[in-house]
Scaffold this active site. Structure first.
Site, short mmCIF file in Angstrom:
data_model
loop_
_atom_site.label_atom_id
_atom_site.label_comp_id
_atom_site.label_asym_id
_atom_site.label_seq_id
_atom_site.Cartn_x
_atom_site.Cartn_y
_atom_site.Cartn_z
CG ASP A 1 9.16 -4.13 40.23
OD1 ASP A 1 8.62 -3.18 39.64
OD2 ASP A 1 9.94 -3.50 41.35
CG ASP A 2 8.98 -1.62 36.65
OD1 ASP A 2 8.11 -1.35 37.11
OD2 ASP A 2 9.95 -0.58 36.81
CB CYS B 1 6.10 -0.34 42.64
SG CYS B 1 7.50 -0.39 41.28
NE ARG C 1 5.43 -4.00 44.05
CZ ARG C 1 6.28 -4.89 43.45
NH1 ARG C 1 6.41 -5.79 44.22
NH2 ARG C 1 6.94 -4.82 42.34
CE LYS D 1 9.28 -2.76 44.31
NZ LYS D 1 9.49 -2.11 43.24
CG HIS E 1 7.85 -0.09 47.04
ND1 HIS E 1 8.05 0.20 45.64
CD2 HIS E 1 8.02 0.97 47.62
CE1 HIS E 1 8.49 1.39 45.50
NE2 HIS E 1 8.43 1.91 46.98
CB SER F 1 12.11 0.19 44.20
OG SER F 1 10.80 0.21 43.52
CG HIS G 1 12.23 -1.13 39.42
ND1 HIS G 1 13.46 -0.34 39.51
CD2 HIS G 1 11.02 -0.78 39.65
CE1 HIS G 1 12.72 0.86 39.93
NE2 HIS G 1 11.12 0.46 40.22
CG ASP H 1 5.24 -4.20 39.52
OD1 ASP H 1 5.44 -4.08 38.15
OD2 ASP H 1 5.59 -3.41 40.24
CG ASN H 2 4.29 -1.36 37.10
OD1 ASN H 2 4.31 -0.97 38.41
ND2 ASN H 2 5.16 -1.26 36.34
CE LYS I 1 7.80 2.02 37.32
NZ LYS I 1 8.81 1.67 37.92
#
Length: 446
Positions: free
Chosen positions: A45-46, A85, A89, A139, A141, A164, A230, A282-283, A297
């Site tokens: 994540d991130d 996010c 996803r 996660k 989300h 998150s 994250h 994810d990004n 991000k």
């Protein structure tokens, strides 16, 4: 006695044929099972483009993921279909641009009423119907209401949190909403509220290892979606202070440890060779690095959507390959369908393509040029890429009008200018027109 001997002689050829057919049938069944690889998607994540040793990370080491890259394909032109996010996803699990699921704007919150529609056909549903056990760890989300949760989206097992980690017990003053302590579920049962986040990475890893060791006869699909890196950042005591890059480096090193534990388990269980392991983020980064890319991000600059990615399948994918072919997470759905011999409903409109032939022979295969569309956090289409060219049409985040003036259409040749520094729109008006028309037409269809 002679009669019995005569019958044995008469029936022996028939019995032999029967035995051979039976053995052949059993062998064929075993081979079919073996031909379906286990699948693990390790989704961080991130995590930024340069937040991995093999991508040039500084101040921390990622030996397990670096070794994974040496055993498969490392991508330098790998993208996600969103800058944040929830939509990212949704795209991964459906193989479709998030706008098709109406999840393209911002992210879901603890006060949100919606989520990924149960009418959407997910990767988990596809693989489950193809004979896989399916598990979501970490996660989610994509909606915290029961109808949108993993067990109603094709996953046999869910172990993790619905959104998150920064939404843990958070007060949204603009709407006077107090979110609860972060819920932690096993399937539909709430097993903990406000878990100690320094142990999240460890808990997810231990659960993945346990599920692998306790697997049944079917091939498995594990979607392991880590909360880290994250913000707020948390690392377990074993990793605090381990890197030269502070807490962020510690967090990445623990994620690398997580991948290493899973890979070690696969090898101990004798199934590593027939397991597809996909690592990506994810990004782009909020705290980390996207060097040499521009942006981060929530931005449609390269740093917001071009991410690190590694795909291995030791028995099939050649080792030590670095590819600059354009690939994105929307491609994983049709690719895994082909590899797993799972069926895709004929009426399902996917936006990704099957890249399985390329994965098996990256030196001999090339992927066709195709457009890719960049949707901003506000849900609007901001940019398009086709081949070496990327055109930015507008900019909601990552542009300061006060200091930089009103944003004008900007064209970049990514082969020559990966950092998006030299706007060549005035030199190539025909490309600007072509890409603008492509983008407008595609968005209108959605």
């Amino acid at each position: 006695m002679n009669f019995m001997k005569i019958n044995v002689r008469l029936y022996w050829p028939t019995m032999l044929v029967f035995l051979l057919v039976s053995i052949s049938s059993c062998t064929q069944k075993d081979n079919t099972t073996e031909s379906q690889p286990n699948i693990i998607i390790f989704f961080t994540d991130d995590q930024g483009y340069a937040d991995l040793g093999t991508y040039g990370a500084e101040g921390f080491e990622t030996p397990n993921l670096d070794q994974l890259a040496a055993e498969g394909i490392r991508f330098t032109n790998f993208y996600v279909p969103a800058t944040v996010c929830t939509p990212s996803r949704a795209g991964l699990l459906t193989g479709r641009y998030p706008k098709r699921s109406n999840l393209h704007e911002a992210v879901l919150f603890p006060f949100s009423e919606g989520g990924l529609s149960p009418d959407e056909y997910t990767m988990a549903e596809m693989l489950k119907e193809g004979g896989y056990t399916t598990s979501c760890i970490g996660k989610w989300h994509l909606g915290h209401k029961e109808a949108f949760m993993p067990n109603n989206q094709g996953f046999d097992e869910f172990y993790g949190v619905p959104y998150s980690n920064d939404m843990d017990n958070y007060y949204y003053k603009d709407i006077d909403f107090q979110s609860p302590p972060l819920p932690f579920y096993r399937n539909t049962e709430l097993i903990e509220s406000g878990p100690d986040q320094q142990y999240l990475t460890k808990k997810y890893t231990e659960e993945a290892v346990k599920q692998i060791k306790n697997r049944g006869q079917k091939p498995f699909f594990i979607y392991l979606a880590h909360n880290m890196p994250h913000t707020p950042l948390f690392a377990s005591p074993a990793f605090k202070g381990k890197s030269k890059h502070g807490l962020y480096g510690d967090v990445i090193m623990e994620l690398d440890w997580s991948a290493g534990e899973i890979i070690k388990t696969l090898k101990e269980e004798g199934i590593y060779e027939n397991t597809i392991f996909i690592f990506t983020s994810d990004n782009g980064p909020a705290k980390g690095s996207a060097k040499p890319l521009r942006g981060k991000k929530a931005q449609t600059w390269e740093g917001g959507q071009r991410v690190p990615a590694i795909i291995t399948w030791p028995s099939k994918i050649p080792k030590g390959k670095v590819s600059d072919e354009f690939v994105n997470t929307l491609d994983l759905f049709p690719t895994l369908a082909k590899i797993s011999s799972s069926k895709i409903p004929s009426e399902l409109q996917l936006d990704g393509i099957d890249i399985s032939e390329f994965l098996l022979d990256p030196d001999a295969k090339t992927l066709a040029e195709r457009p890719f569309y960049f949707y901003a956090r506000n849900g609007e289409l901001e940019a398009i890429r086709l081949g070496e060219w990327k055109l930015h049409l507008k900019k909601s985040i990552g542009w300061n009008e006060k200091s930089e003036g009103e944003f004008q259409a900007a064209l970049y040749n990514l082969n020559l200018d990966i950092g998006e520094k030299d706007n060549v729109a005035t030199h190539h008006p025909e490309i600007v027109t072509k890409l603008s028309e492509l983008a407008t037409a595609f968005d209108a269809k959605l």
